[in-house]
Design an enzyme around this catalytic site. Structure first.
Site, mmCIF file in Angstrom:
data_model
loop_
_atom_site.group_PDB
_atom_site.id
_atom_site.type_symbol
_atom_site.label_atom_id
_atom_site.label_comp_id
_atom_site.label_asym_id
_atom_site.label_seq_id
_atom_site.Cartn_x
_atom_site.Cartn_y
_atom_site.Cartn_z
ATOM 1 C CB ALA A 187 -17.676 5.220 12.162
ATOM 2 C CE LYS A 188 -21.273 0.916 9.483
ATOM 3 N NZ LYS A 188 -20.828 -0.245 10.263
#
Length: 373
Positions: A187-188
Site C-alpha cells: 500500500a506504500k
C-alpha cells in the site's frame, strides 16, 4: 458506484505482462536470492533517494531494527520515539533491547513536537531518537531536529516508511539524513508484491554494518563479524520493484493532483484538511482531515452507507497501547495532544490514478452528510 479507500491494482499498461515474463525468467534460472535484480534495485533506490548507499531488506520493520543496530543501539540505551506512529517504530526499539520514551504530537503539522522533544532530550539523555515522516510529508522543524541531535551527540534515525518520493527544500527527504528507512509494503507509494524495506545512508561504515547484520552478520560465506539475522530481500521482490520504479513519478503526480483537489474542495464543505508544512512537496500518500470527535462516527456512517472508503491513521497513541506500557521509560507531553488527534483524524480515499468522478463521488457524499447534519 462507491470508492475504495485505496486501490493498488491500477497497473500501467504492460506492467503485469512484464512481471509475468520476469517471474518466468527468474524461475527458469532459479534466481531467488540476491543477484542482479537486488543490486539494480539498490542502485535505483539510492538514485531516487539521493543517497550514496541503499541496502534492501526483508521489510520496513527490519529496516528500522537494522538501522538501530548499525548505530550501536542496544540493551540499556534509551530512544525517543513519536507518540503518533505505526507500532513498528515503537517495537523496533524494544526488539533491539533498548528502552523507548514517547514524545507528543504538534497539532499543526501532526509530526513529533519539537519543544517536547527538547525537554525529553535533557531529561532522558537518549542514545538515539527516531523521527517519523508521517502522511507523506515531514516535520516543519526537520532541520532543527537534525541540527540539535548532531549538537547533542544523539543519533537521529528517520523513519521514512510513508515518505518515499517526498521532496524537502527541493531535495529528496532522505538525502541529508544520517540514516533513514522505508517500507515497500504493497500500500506504500512504491509498493512491492509482498513485504520489503530499505535503509539509506551516506555513511559507508553504517551501510556496511547494515548489510552485514541483515545477512546473518556475515563477513564471508562462513565468517561472522556479529550476530545478525536473515533480512535479505528476495530476488522476485526486487524485480517487481524495479519494474515499478519507472512509473513512480507518474503515480506520485496523480496522487498529488488528487491531494490538491481535496485542499481546494474540502474547506468549502466545512472540513478541516491538513496541508504539508512549508518547504515540503508531498508524495500524496495520505489525505488527512480532522473532525470533532463527536462528529467523526457520524460521517463515517454516512460514508459507509455510500460505499466510500475511509481510514483512521492512526486510531491510538503509542503510549496508550497495552503492549507498550511495560517498556516505556518516559512520556513527554502533559496535554497528550496525540490522543486528541487520534480521536479526530479521518482519511478519505487517495491512491494513484484516482479519477475525477471518484473524487466527485467522495465530495458528494460529504456534501450530503453536511446538508443533513
Amino acid at each position: 458506484m462507491g470508492v475504495p479507500f485505496i486501490d493498488i491494482k491500477r497497473f500501467e499498461p504492460g506492467l503485469l505482462e512484464a512481471w509475468e515474463d520476469k517471474v518466468k525468467t527468474l524461475s527458469k534460472n532459479a534466481s531467488f536470492i540476491g543477484g542482479e535484480e537486488v543490486a539494480l534495485l539498490e542502485k535505483n533506490l539510492a538514485t531516487t533517494a539521493g543517497t550514496k548507499y541503499s541496502i534492501a531488506c526483508a521489510n520496513g520493520t527490519d529496516a528500522l531494527q537494522l538501522a538501530l543496530r548499525a548505530l550501536g543501539v542496544g540493551k540499556g540505551d534509551k530512544v525517543l520515539v513519536p507518540d503518533s506512529t505505526f507500532w513498528a517504530t515503537f517495537e523496533s526499539v524494544v526488539n533491539v533491547g533498548a528502552d523507548p520514551a514517547t514524545v507528543d504530537t504538534n497539532p499543526d503539522d501532526l509530526q513529533m513536537d519539537f519543544e517536547e522533544f527538547k525537554k525529553a532530550l535533557e531529561e532522558v539523555k537518549p542514545k538515539a531518537a527516531i523521527i517519523v515522516h508521517l502522511y507523506g510529508w515531514g516535520s516543519a522543524k526537520l532541520e532543527d531536529y537534525r541540527k540539535l541531535c548532531k549538537e547533542k551527540g544523539v543519533f537521529l534515525l528517520e523513519d521514512g516508511a510513508q515518505s518515499f518520493g517526498v521532496l524537502y527544500k527541493g531535495k529528496p527527504i532522505y538525502q541529508d539524513a544520517l540514516i533513514t528507512t522505508t517500507s515497500f509494503y504493497p500500500a506504500k507509494v512504491l509498493g512491492g508484491a509482498g513485504d520489503g524495506g530499505a535503509v539509506f545512508t551516506n555513511d559507508e561504515e553504517l551501510a556496511n554494518k547494515v548489510r552485514m547484520l541483515g545477512n546473518h552478520g556475515r563477513t564471508s560465506h562462513y565468517g561472522y563479524g556479529d550476530v545478525g539475522w536473515n533480512s535479505r530481500m528476495d530476488t522476485l521482490q526486487a524485480a517487481f520493484l524495479n519494474l515499478n520504479i519507472p512509473y513512480l513519478d507518474a503515480r506520485i503526480a496523480s496522487r498529488r493532483k488528487a491531494a490538491e483537489k481535496y485542499y481546494q474542495v474540502l474547506p468549502s464543505l466545512g472540513v478541516n484538511v491538513i496541508h504539508p508544512p512549508k518547504d515540503f512537496q508531498e508524495n500524496g500518500y495520505c489525505n488527512v482531515t480532522l473532525f470533532d470527535p463527536a462528529e467523526r462516527p457520524k460521517i463515517q456512517e454516512a460514508l459507509k452507507a455510500k460505499g466510500i472508503g475511509f481510514a483512521v491513521i492512526y486510531p491510538g497513541a503509542m503510549s496508550d497501547q497495552p503492549g507498550a506500557k511495560p517498556y516505556i521509560v518516559g512520556k513527554f507531553g502533559k496535554e497528550h495532544r496525540t490522543g486528541k488527534i487520534c480521536d479526530s483524524i479521518l482519511n478519505f480515499p487517495l491512491f494513484p490514478y484516482m479519477t475525477d468522478s471518484e473524487l466527485e463521488e467522495v465530495f458528494a457524499a460529504i456534501k450530503e452528510y453536511k446538508s443533513l447534519s
